[in-house]
Design a protein around this motif. Structure first.
Motif, short mmCIF file in Angstrom:
data_model
loop_
_atom_site.label_atom_id
_atom_site.label_comp_id
_atom_site.label_asym_id
_atom_site.label_seq_id
_atom_site.Cartn_x
_atom_site.Cartn_y
_atom_site.Cartn_z
N GLN A 181 25.74 55.43 8.12
CA GLN A 181 24.52 54.88 7.55
C GLN A 181 24.40 55.22 6.07
OE1 GLN A 181 22.24 52.78 9.18
NE2 GLN A 181 21.65 52.51 7.02
N LEU B 70 21.26 48.17 11.21
CA LEU B 70 22.54 47.62 10.76
C LEU B 70 23.69 48.09 11.65
CD1 LEU B 70 23.21 45.70 8.48
CD2 LEU B 70 23.67 47.66 7.00
N GLN B 71 23.64 49.32 12.10
CA GLN B 71 24.72 49.86 12.92
C GLN B 71 24.82 49.18 14.28
OE1 GLN B 71 23.48 54.02 12.57
NE2 GLN B 71 25.39 54.46 11.51
N PHE C 140 26.44 52.73 4.31
CA PHE C 140 25.74 51.45 4.30
C PHE C 140 24.68 51.43 3.20
CE2 PHE C 140 26.42 50.38 9.10
CZ PHE C 140 27.76 50.17 8.85
N GLY D 79 29.39 45.40 0.63
CA GLY D 79 28.11 44.80 0.98
C GLY D 79 27.84 43.59 0.10
N SER E 259 24.31 45.95 14.71
CA SER E 259 24.53 44.50 14.52
C SER E 259 25.97 44.23 14.15
CB SER E 259 23.59 43.97 13.43
OG SER E 259 23.87 44.59 12.19
N CYS E 260 26.87 44.90 14.83
CA CYS E 260 28.30 44.85 14.52
C CYS E 260 28.98 43.67 15.22
CB CYS E 260 28.94 46.17 14.94
SG CYS E 260 30.71 46.27 14.68
N THR F 89 18.48 48.96 1.00
CA THR F 89 17.74 49.12 2.24
C THR F 89 16.46 48.27 2.28
OG1 THR F 89 16.60 51.06 1.32
CG2 THR F 89 18.61 51.45 2.59
N ALA G 210 23.09 42.14 8.17
CA ALA G 210 21.74 42.56 7.74
C ALA G 210 20.78 41.40 7.95
CB ALA G 210 21.77 42.98 6.28
N TYR H 52 28.84 44.02 9.68
CA TYR H 52 27.51 44.42 10.13
C TYR H 52 26.50 43.50 9.45
CZ TYR H 52 30.13 48.55 11.53
OH TYR H 52 31.07 49.40 12.09
N TYR I 151 16.70 44.45 4.10
CA TYR I 151 16.85 44.16 5.54
C TYR I 151 15.96 45.11 6.34
CZ TYR I 151 19.98 48.23 5.92
OH TYR I 151 20.51 49.49 5.91
N ASN J 199 16.57 45.37 10.07
CA ASN J 199 17.15 45.61 11.39
C ASN J 199 18.01 46.87 11.39
OD1 ASN J 199 19.09 44.24 9.69
ND2 ASN J 199 20.36 43.93 11.51
#
Length: 207
Positions: free
Chosen positions: A43, A59-60, A46, A109, A62-63, A52, A81, A79, A55, A57
């Protein structure tokens, strides 16, 4: 003599069983701690490559798996977002296959309109004191790729200066930063193609 050997055999068997049980117990007790630490590190990465506030949700969780040469050979995780129900961007694992000392693993990203929010090198074998400047621990060079917009596949500015672009290379080492910049560019361009593909991609939880 035989009685003594049997006694020692039983003792060794009991000791082996105890050691195996102790190892299993310790592994079970530490498994959740190790998983938590790994998730925390992930995280944190990320947060370095995707803002941050863009988004809301997890993120971890939503892979998705992708297999596209734009991210390098083989399967990579991405992942997604989301803001509400709307996908707004993606954090991608990517590989630069052409580093000076081999493949360089990256985390990139990006939104879906060509903006690179950030990138980090997660694994490399580049020469200490030269190519290792791609690593944030050694140099802040990688941060110069953040918040940059790619103007299409023919954008000559998204390259190292030696190739006519905007990003510095390292003294005595151009191959390494060139490989990273090109891989980040490919990943950003790939992200632009993702919105229409997301629903068809397998989740990382699937076999």
């Amino acid at each position: 003599m035989l009685k003594t050997m049997r006694k020692h055999g039983v003792t060794l068997a009991l000791f082996a069983a105890f050691s195996t049980g102790l190892t299993a117990a310790i592994n079970e007790l530490t498994k959740s701690t190790i998983a938590h630490q790994a998730a925390t590190v992930q995280q944190a990465l990320f947060d370095q490559v995707f803002p941050t506030d863009k988004y809301d949700n997890d993120l971890q969780q939503s892979c998705l798996w992708v297999n596209d040469p734009a991210l390098g050979k083989g399967e990579h995780r991405i992942y997604v977002a989301r803001k509400g129900d709307n996908p707004v961007g993606v954090v991608m694992e990517a590989t630069a296959p052409d580093g000076y000392s081999g493949a360089i693993q990256l985390l990139v990203g990006s939104d879906f309109q060509g903006t690179i929010w950030g990138s980090r090198v997660t694994e490399h074998h580049e020469t200490p004191g030269l190519g290792d400047k791609i690593e944030l621990r050694v140099s802040d060079w990688i941060t110069t790729l953040s918040n940059k917009h790619i103007q299409g596949a023919d954008d000559a500015s998204f390259a190292v200066k030696k190739d006519g672009g905007q990003f510095d290379q390292f003294t005595g080492a151009t191959i390494t930063p060139r490989a990273v910049v090109n891989a980040v560019k490919r990943a950003g361009l790939y992200a632009e193609t993702l919105p229409n593909k997301l629903s068809g991609l397998p989740s990382c939880g699937e076999p």
